[in-house]
Design a protein around this motif. Sequence first.
Motif, PDB file in Angstrom:
ATOM      1  N   UNK A 113       0.816  -1.219   0.000  1.00 23.67           N
ATOM      2  CA  UNK A 113       0.000   0.000   0.000  1.00 23.67           C
ATOM      3  C   UNK A 113       0.852   1.274   0.000  1.00 23.67           C
ATOM      4  N   UNK A 114       1.898   1.394   0.854  1.00 25.60           N
ATOM      5  CA  UNK A 114       2.730   2.598   0.765  1.00 25.60           C
ATOM      6  C   UNK A 114       3.449   2.742  -0.577  1.00 25.60           C
ATOM      7  N   UNK A 115       3.798   1.622  -1.204  1.00 24.34           N
ATOM      8  CA  UNK A 115       4.448   1.697  -2.514  1.00 24.34           C
ATOM      9  C   UNK A 115       3.493   2.239  -3.569  1.00 24.34           C
ATOM     10  N   UNK A 116       2.245   1.807  -3.524  1.00 21.20           N
ATOM     11  CA  UNK A 116       1.238   2.314  -4.470  1.00 21.20           C
ATOM     12  C   UNK A 116       1.007   3.804  -4.231  1.00 21.20           C
ATOM     13  N   UNK A 117       0.869   4.160  -2.956  1.00 20.70           N
ATOM     14  CA  UNK A 117       0.688   5.571  -2.617  1.00 20.70           C
ATOM     15  C   UNK A 117       1.903   6.387  -3.059  1.00 20.70           C
ATOM     16  N   UNK A 118       3.093   5.841  -2.862  1.00 20.04           N
ATOM     17  CA  UNK A 118       4.317   6.533  -3.241  1.00 20.04           C
ATOM     18  C   UNK A 118       4.400   6.766  -4.732  1.00 20.04           C
ATOM     19  N   UNK A 119       4.010   5.779  -5.516  1.00 18.34           N
ATOM     20  CA  UNK A 119       4.028   5.939  -6.971  1.00 18.34           C
ATOM     21  C   UNK A 119       3.075   7.059  -7.390  1.00 18.34           C
ATOM     22  N   UNK A 120       1.934   7.144  -6.721  1.00 16.71           N
ATOM     23  CA  UNK A 120       0.979   8.211  -7.047  1.00 16.71           C
ATOM     24  C   UNK A 120       1.458   9.565  -6.527  1.00 16.71           C
ATOM     25  N   UNK A 121       2.066   9.567  -5.340  1.00 15.54           N
ATOM     26  CA  UNK A 121       2.544  10.827  -4.762  1.00 15.54           C
ATOM     27  C   UNK A 121       3.654  11.451  -5.608  1.00 15.54           C
ATOM     28  N   UNK A 122       4.529  10.629  -6.125  1.00 17.71           N
ATOM     29  CA  UNK A 122       5.682  11.141  -6.877  1.00 17.71           C
ATOM     30  C   UNK A 122       5.372  11.396  -8.345  1.00 17.71           C
ATOM     31  N   UNK A 123       4.215  10.978  -8.830  1.00 19.49           N
ATOM     32  CA  UNK A 123       3.903  11.103 -10.252  1.00 19.49           C
ATOM     33  C   UNK A 123       3.970  12.535 -10.776  1.00 19.49           C
ATOM     34  N   UNK A 124       3.402  13.535 -10.076  1.00 16.50           N
ATOM     35  CA  UNK A 124       3.511  14.902 -10.614  1.00 16.50           C
ATOM     36  C   UNK A 124       4.962  15.375 -10.746  1.00 16.50           C
ATOM     37  N   UNK A 125       5.815  15.004  -9.799  1.00 14.68           N
ATOM     38  CA  UNK A 125       7.225  15.401  -9.883  1.00 14.68           C
ATOM     39  C   UNK A 125       7.932  14.676 -11.023  1.00 14.68           C
ATOM     40  N   UNK A 126       7.573  13.419 -11.236  1.00 16.89           N
ATOM     41  CA  UNK A 126       8.166  12.666 -12.349  1.00 16.89           C
ATOM     42  C   UNK A 126       7.703  13.245 -13.678  1.00 16.89           C
ATOM     43  N   UNK A 127       6.447  13.613 -13.733  1.00 20.56           N
ATOM     44  CA  UNK A 127       5.905  14.211 -14.948  1.00 20.56           C
ATOM     45  C   UNK A 127       6.615  15.533 -15.255  1.00 20.56           C
ATOM     46  N   UNK A 128       6.842  16.329 -14.239  1.00 20.35           N
ATOM     47  CA  UNK A 128       7.541  17.605 -14.424  1.00 20.35           C
ATOM     48  C   UNK A 128       8.981  17.363 -14.871  1.00 20.35           C
ATOM     49  N   UNK A 142      10.230  14.741 -16.541  1.00 15.64           N
ATOM     50  CA  UNK A 142      10.341  14.191 -17.887  1.00 15.64           C
ATOM     51  C   UNK A 142       9.746  15.093 -18.961  1.00 15.64           C
ATOM     52  N   UNK A 143       8.825  15.964 -18.612  1.00 16.74           N
ATOM     53  CA  UNK A 143       8.294  16.901 -19.601  1.00 16.74           C
ATOM     54  C   UNK A 143       9.152  18.140 -19.748  1.00 16.74           C
ATOM     55  N   UNK A 144       9.624  18.655 -18.590  1.00 16.89           N
ATOM     56  CA  UNK A 144      10.329  19.932 -18.613  1.00 16.89           C
ATOM     57  C   UNK A 144      11.803  19.818 -18.221  1.00 16.89           C
ATOM     58  N   UNK A 145      12.214  18.658 -17.767  1.00 18.11           N
ATOM     59  CA  UNK A 145      13.608  18.466 -17.389  1.00 18.11           C
ATOM     60  C   UNK A 145      14.005  19.161 -16.100  1.00 18.11           C
ATOM     61  N   UNK A 146      13.016  19.474 -15.261  1.00 18.75           N
ATOM     62  CA  UNK A 146      13.292  20.191 -14.018  1.00 18.75           C
ATOM     63  C   UNK A 146      13.147  19.243 -12.824  1.00 18.75           C
ATOM     64  N   UNK A 147      14.217  19.118 -12.076  1.00 17.78           N
ATOM     65  CA  UNK A 147      14.195  18.346 -10.838  1.00 17.78           C
ATOM     66  C   UNK A 147      14.630  19.277  -9.717  1.00 17.78           C
ATOM     67  N   UNK A 148      13.916  19.194  -8.607  1.00 16.42           N
ATOM     68  CA  UNK A 148      14.217  20.084  -7.491  1.00 16.42           C
ATOM     69  C   UNK A 148      14.801  19.348  -6.286  1.00 16.42           C
ATOM     70  N   UNK A 149      14.723  18.041  -6.302  1.00 20.10           N
ATOM     71  CA  UNK A 149      15.248  17.247  -5.196  1.00 20.10           C
ATOM     72  C   UNK A 149      16.235  16.234  -5.764  1.00 20.10           C
ATOM     73  N   UNK A 150      17.337  16.060  -5.058  1.00 20.75           N
ATOM     74  CA  UNK A 150      18.392  15.185  -5.552  1.00 20.75           C
ATOM     75  C   UNK A 150      18.888  14.243  -4.474  1.00 20.75           C
ATOM     76  N   UNK A 151      19.389  13.104  -4.912  1.00 19.06           N
ATOM     77  CA  UNK A 151      20.075  12.154  -4.045  1.00 19.06           C
ATOM     78  C   UNK A 151      21.411  11.873  -4.707  1.00 19.06           C
TER      79      UNK A 151
END
Length: 155
Positions: free
Chosen positions: A85-100, A102-111
Amino acid sequence: MSVTLKSEIKKLIYTHVCIWLLLLAQMCVGHLKLLPHDQVAMPYQWEYPYLLSILPSLLGLLSFPRNNISYLVLSMISTGLFSVAPLIYGAMEMFPMAQQLYRHGKAYRFIFGFSAVSVMYLVVVVAAQVHGWQLYYSKKLLDSWFTSTQEKKKK
């Protein structure tokens, strides 16, 4: 068959513990500010409930010595609640950031120089496979234990 399934599940549990420890390390580094946030990003919200995913693994390990069906069933149920369940929620939570990203090439958080959303999606994919195989092998082991229990009752 039971011995083989137990060894496969143990390997998956140990793999899960490695993933869990990496997420725990990221949380500790992020919250204790051991490294700057541009090197290790703060954790996403789904990572906090995922920390509870260690409980199903412990229940699974506790079920092995005496072939305890109750612990194995609890492990399987709690794997769905605390791991999948947390993995499913995590995939949905991170989707807008992933979309941003891959569409715009902008990442604001790094590891460590990599996009945090990309790294965490990789973690989600690997963890989902580990938990999926763990549930599959646990179900087969449970069926095996039920069969052997029924045969003992008949005798």
